[in-house]
Design a protein around this motif. Structure first.
Motif, PDB file in Angstrom:
ATOM      1  N   UNK A  42       0.815  -1.212   0.000  1.00 20.00           N
ATOM      2  CA  UNK A  42       0.000   0.000   0.000  1.00 20.00           C
ATOM      3  C   UNK A  42       0.852   1.266   0.000  1.00 20.00           C
ATOM      4  N   UNK A  43       2.020   1.236   0.616  1.00 18.41           N
ATOM      5  CA  UNK A  43       2.919   2.384   0.679  1.00 18.41           C
ATOM      6  C   UNK A  43       4.359   1.894   0.586  1.00 18.41           C
ATOM      7  N   UNK A  44       4.869   1.718  -0.640  1.00 19.74           N
ATOM      8  CA  UNK A  44       6.200   1.122  -0.817  1.00 19.74           C
ATOM      9  C   UNK A  44       7.360   2.028  -0.411  1.00 19.74           C
ATOM     10  N   UNK A  45       7.112   3.293  -0.135  1.00 21.67           N
ATOM     11  CA  UNK A  45       8.192   4.231   0.178  1.00 21.67           C
ATOM     12  C   UNK A  45       8.105   4.705   1.631  1.00 21.67           C
ATOM     13  N   UNK A  46       8.166   3.765   2.574  1.00 21.64           N
ATOM     14  CA  UNK A  46       8.094   4.120   3.991  1.00 21.64           C
ATOM     15  C   UNK A  46       9.484   4.370   4.556  1.00 21.64           C
ATOM     16  N   UNK A  47      10.406   3.415   4.350  1.00 27.72           N
ATOM     17  CA  UNK A  47      11.735   3.506   4.939  1.00 27.72           C
ATOM     18  C   UNK A  47      12.786   3.625   3.851  1.00 27.72           C
ATOM     19  N   UNK A  48      13.554   4.685   3.905  1.00 28.96           N
ATOM     20  CA  UNK A  48      14.686   4.843   2.995  1.00 28.96           C
ATOM     21  C   UNK A  48      15.855   4.063   3.572  1.00 28.96           C
ATOM     22  N   UNK A  49      16.259   2.990   2.893  1.00 29.85           N
ATOM     23  CA  UNK A  49      17.352   2.153   3.370  1.00 29.85           C
ATOM     24  C   UNK A  49      18.709   2.658   2.902  1.00 29.85           C
ATOM     25  N   UNK A  50      18.746   3.214   1.702  1.00 27.68           N
ATOM     26  CA  UNK A  50      20.022   3.692   1.161  1.00 27.68           C
ATOM     27  C   UNK A  50      19.769   4.749   0.101  1.00 27.68           C
TER      28      UNK A  50
END
Length: 132
Positions: A12-20
């Motif tokens: 539903x929200x693929x851009x929650x956590x910026x890993x890199x």
């Protein structure tokens, strides 16, 4: 300059956590960084021998070896197009991992949206490189 990013989230929200986040000077350099990020992520998504689903690590490795697909990403970035989903896989716990790239001119350090626009709340500027 081209921003290369690895995100984790949900369908539903693929851009929650910026890993890199990394920056490349050229389109081909961006693809090299994306393939390195895919390999890095694949190494961390351990393959479970009891799981009958396709392994996300294998999907990431296949993407990194697909020369025609990678050439397409280079071409799109050369045309200064935003590539919101260079590759996307679902890992353990139904976490969705997305590798994306965008020309720096269109990047304003905000979360990209699935509709390919660059809008949304600002992300911390300290999230550069792989998180621990």
């Amino acid at each position: 300059m081209i921003h290369c990013e690895t995100w984790a989230g949900t369908p539903a929200d693929p851009y929650i956590w910026l890993l890199a986040r990394d920056v490349a000077p050229t389109s081909s350099g961006a693809v090299r960084r994306l393939t390195a990020a895919a390999e890095h992520l694949a190494d961390r998504l351990d393959e479970d021998p009891d799981d009958v689903r396709p392994f996300p690590g294998a999907t990431l490795r296949r993407w990194g070896e697909d020369r025609l697909g990678l050439e397409d990403v280079v071409d799109r970035l050369t045309r200064r197009a935003y590539v919101p989903e260079a590759v996307r896989v679902t890992g353990p716990g139904h976490v969705l991992y997305t590798l994306a790239a965008m020309p720096a001119a269109s990047c304003i350090c905000r979360r990209p949206r699935p509709d390919s626009t660059v809008t949304g709340p600002a992300i911390p500027t300290a999230t550069v490189g792989w998180s621990a």
